[in-house]
Design a protein around this motif. Structure first.
Motif, short mmCIF file in Angstrom:
data_model
loop_
_atom_site.label_atom_id
_atom_site.label_comp_id
_atom_site.label_asym_id
_atom_site.label_seq_id
_atom_site.Cartn_x
_atom_site.Cartn_y
_atom_site.Cartn_z
N GLY A 219 0.83 -1.22 0.00
CA GLY A 219 0.00 0.00 0.00
C GLY A 219 0.85 1.26 0.00
O GLY A 219 0.59 2.22 -0.73
N GLU A 220 1.90 1.24 0.83
CA GLU A 220 2.82 2.39 0.90
C GLU A 220 3.53 2.59 -0.44
O GLU A 220 3.65 3.71 -0.93
N LEU A 221 3.99 1.48 -1.03
CA LEU A 221 4.68 1.55 -2.32
C LEU A 221 3.76 2.15 -3.39
O LEU A 221 4.17 3.03 -4.16
N GLU A 222 2.52 1.70 -3.43
CA GLU A 222 1.57 2.22 -4.43
C GLU A 222 1.35 3.72 -4.25
O GLU A 222 1.25 4.47 -5.23
N ASN A 223 1.29 4.16 -2.99
CA ASN A 223 1.11 5.59 -2.71
C ASN A 223 2.32 6.40 -3.15
O ASN A 223 2.19 7.48 -3.74
N VAL A 224 3.52 5.87 -2.89
CA VAL A 224 4.75 6.54 -3.32
C VAL A 224 4.78 6.65 -4.85
O VAL A 224 5.09 7.71 -5.41
N LEU A 225 4.43 5.57 -5.54
CA LEU A 225 4.44 5.57 -7.01
C LEU A 225 3.44 6.58 -7.57
O LEU A 225 3.75 7.29 -8.54
#
Length: 259
Positions: A219-225
């Motif tokens: 979830g964090e990775l998707e938000n960063v992307l």
């Protein structure tokens, strides 16, 4: 099947080679899409357990293809590119293989973001590593913010991004960016040796641990992307970016104005 990369498999070992040696393996729109496609294909590969990523020719990767960015004949569509860059980074992080980045020569920009997304990073002593987006008024993409933070924490990640300095293999290892330094010319052999070591271990248990640790962060990775994509499109419109690109092409020091 691919025109800018090579993906080969030998039993439980897969090898992915960046294959634009004449362009220093700089990533154009075609390579970004092919890398995303290849990683997504490997996500459903139930046989391969280790993946080695390396570059053909003199260096690992010079990063995004700046010459293509400014080519008036066929300018790269930044919005479309960021979709493939996000696909590439997310699929790489979710791979059900142990990933080994084997760096020789240089790894910069998006090429360095991708290397940082690997489980283990090997680099030759005199290789040059740089998160150097700042030099052309851009921000790291390819989940560069996420992968840096995961490796070295937020304060050091900020300093590294803002400085944009070029590090040799040893300096990168001291900062926690690289796991193992090898003599120049030996990274291919070292990566093969490490892959063999992993394949002779109880690797199913190792991969289970990787899955547990990574899935918490999706979830964090998707938000960063998502944020990287939005901000990179915005940065491409700034005066500082245009000056940075112009200075790069003209081989001079840029004069930034904070706009």
């Amino acid at each position: 099947m691919y025109s800018t990369i090579e993906l080969t498999k030998e039993g439980r070992l897969a090898r992915l080679k960046l294959n634009r040696p004449a362009a220093m393996n700089a990533m154009d729109d075609v390579m970004m899409k092919e890398l995303a496609d290849a990683f997504e294909a490997l996500k459903s590969d139930t046989e391969a357990q280790v993946l080695i990523i390396q570059g053909e020719g003199k260096i690992f990767s010079a990063g995004g293809d700046i010459k293509k960015m400014v080519d008036p004949e066929s300018p790269m569509d930044i919005g479309k590119i960021m979709v493939d860059v996000s696909r590439l980074a997310k699929a790489l992080y979710e791979l059900p293989q142990i990933t080994i980045a084997a760096i020789h020569g240089a790894s910069a920009g998006l090429g360095f973001s991708m290397a940082l997304g690997c489980d283990v990073i090997l680099a030759e002593e005199n290789s040059k590593l740089a998160m150097n987006f700042i030099g052309i008024g851009l921000i790291p993409d390819g989940a560069g913010h996420f992968f840096l933070k995961e490796r070295i924490g937020v304060p050091l990640a900020k300093q590294l991004i803002w400085a944009g300095e070029v590090l040799n293999g040893q300096a990168a290892k001291e900062k926690g960016l690289v796991d193992q330094i090898v003599p120049d010319g030996a990274v291919g052999q070292a990566a093969e040796g490490l892959a063999a070591k992993f394949l002779s271990a109880p690797i199913a248990a190792m991969l289970a641990s990787k899955k547990i640790l990574h899935e918490q962060k999706i979830g964090e990775l998707e938000n960063v992307l998502r944020m990287e994509s939005e901000q990179q499109v915005a940065m491409r419109q700034t005066e500082d970016h245009l000056e940075g690109i112009k200075a790069f092409v003209e081989k001079r020091k840029p004069e930034f104005a904070g706009k």
